[in-house]
Design a protein around this motif. Structure first.
Motif, short mmCIF file in Angstrom:
data_model
loop_
_atom_site.label_atom_id
_atom_site.label_comp_id
_atom_site.label_asym_id
_atom_site.label_seq_id
_atom_site.Cartn_x
_atom_site.Cartn_y
_atom_site.Cartn_z
N GLU A 224 0.85 -1.20 0.00
CA GLU A 224 0.00 0.00 0.00
C GLU A 224 0.88 1.24 0.00
O GLU A 224 1.75 1.39 0.86
N ALA A 225 0.63 2.12 -0.91
CA ALA A 225 1.44 3.34 -1.01
C ALA A 225 1.14 4.30 0.13
O ALA A 225 -0.01 4.45 0.55
N ASP A 226 2.17 4.94 0.63
CA ASP A 226 2.05 6.00 1.63
C ASP A 226 1.80 7.30 0.87
O ASP A 226 2.75 8.00 0.51
N ILE A 227 0.55 7.59 0.61
CA ILE A 227 0.19 8.73 -0.23
C ILE A 227 0.70 10.06 0.34
O ILE A 227 1.31 10.85 -0.38
N PRO A 228 0.50 10.36 1.64
CA PRO A 228 1.03 11.61 2.16
C PRO A 228 2.55 11.72 2.00
O PRO A 228 3.08 12.79 1.69
N GLY A 229 3.25 10.60 2.21
CA GLY A 229 4.70 10.61 2.03
C GLY A 229 5.09 10.87 0.59
O GLY A 229 6.02 11.63 0.30
N LEU A 230 4.38 10.24 -0.35
CA LEU A 230 4.67 10.46 -1.77
C LEU A 230 4.37 11.89 -2.19
O LEU A 230 5.10 12.47 -3.00
N VAL A 231 3.32 12.45 -1.63
CA VAL A 231 3.00 13.86 -1.92
C VAL A 231 4.16 14.74 -1.46
O VAL A 231 4.57 15.66 -2.17
N GLY A 232 4.70 14.45 -0.28
CA GLY A 232 5.84 15.22 0.21
C GLY A 232 7.06 15.09 -0.69
O GLY A 232 7.76 16.08 -0.97
N VAL A 233 7.32 13.87 -1.17
CA VAL A 233 8.46 13.65 -2.07
C VAL A 233 8.27 14.46 -3.36
O VAL A 233 9.18 15.15 -3.81
N TYR A 234 7.08 14.38 -3.94
CA TYR A 234 6.84 15.10 -5.20
C TYR A 234 6.76 16.61 -5.01
O TYR A 234 7.14 17.37 -5.90
N ALA A 235 6.32 17.06 -3.85
CA ALA A 235 6.32 18.51 -3.58
C ALA A 235 7.76 19.03 -3.53
O ALA A 235 8.08 20.08 -4.10
N LYS A 236 8.63 18.29 -2.87
CA LYS A 236 10.03 18.70 -2.79
C LYS A 236 10.71 18.60 -4.15
O LYS A 236 11.52 19.45 -4.51
N LEU A 237 10.35 17.60 -4.92
CA LEU A 237 10.87 17.47 -6.28
C LEU A 237 10.46 18.68 -7.13
O LEU A 237 11.27 19.23 -7.88
N SER A 238 9.23 19.12 -6.99
CA SER A 238 8.77 20.29 -7.73
C SER A 238 9.52 21.55 -7.31
O SER A 238 9.86 22.39 -8.15
N LYS A 239 9.81 21.69 -6.02
CA LYS A 239 10.61 22.83 -5.56
C LYS A 239 12.00 22.78 -6.17
O LYS A 239 12.57 23.81 -6.55
#
Length: 150
Positions: free
Chosen positions: A69-84
């Motif tokens: 099961e994916a950790d959606i909040p964690g993935l959102v954090g990873v992709y938010a930092k990637l976008s920055k």
């Protein structure tokens, strides 16, 4: 022309040139100091962003190794930092970070790893997902230093 007038004009010209030179030197020095302060601030900003990305990606990667099961909040954090990073970082850093995010997503689709398998991965170094990213960040800072930006 009288010698006293020539002497006075020479003195005024010398004072004007000296004052102008001093003013330009002060302006250039202040400009250089402001640029250095801005660059140091920018470096600090990137270091904080990269550290946060490493922490978030590490947590998500370990979670992906142990859970389907994916950790959606964690993935959102990873992709938010990637976008920055896309707004601040060099292309090698961005490509490396994108590879990390892709690997985390792919790992969620793989079978869960046991503790013994995680230990083996730690021993042979395959658990270190962020090594390439860390090297890319280090190379970016080295290049900035070599270019005289810091």
């Amino acid at each position: 022309m009288d010698a006293s007038i020539i002497s006075a004009l020479a003195a005024l010209t010398g004072a004007a040139v000296g004052g102008l030179t001093s003013g330009i030197a002060n302006w250039l020095n202040q400009r250089s100091q402001l640029r250095t302060q801005w660059l140091l601030h920018e470096k600090s900003r990137r270091q904080n962003l990269y550290a946060d990305f490493i922490e978030e990606a590490s947590k998500c990667y370990i979670d992906s190794l142990q859970h389907g099961e994916a950790d959606i909040p964690g993935l959102v954090g990873v992709y938010a930092k990637l976008s920055k990073m896309r707004t601040l970082s060099s292309k090698p850093v961005i490509h490396s970070a994108e590879g990390v995010a892709r690997k985390i997503l792919d790992t969620y689709l793989e079978p869960d790893k046991s503790f013994v398998e995680l230990r083996e991965m730690a021993i042979d170094g395959t658990i270190d997902l962020l090594q390439g990213f860390s090297h890319a960040c280090h190379d970016e800072f080295e290049a900035m230093w070599a270019a005289g930006q810091f």
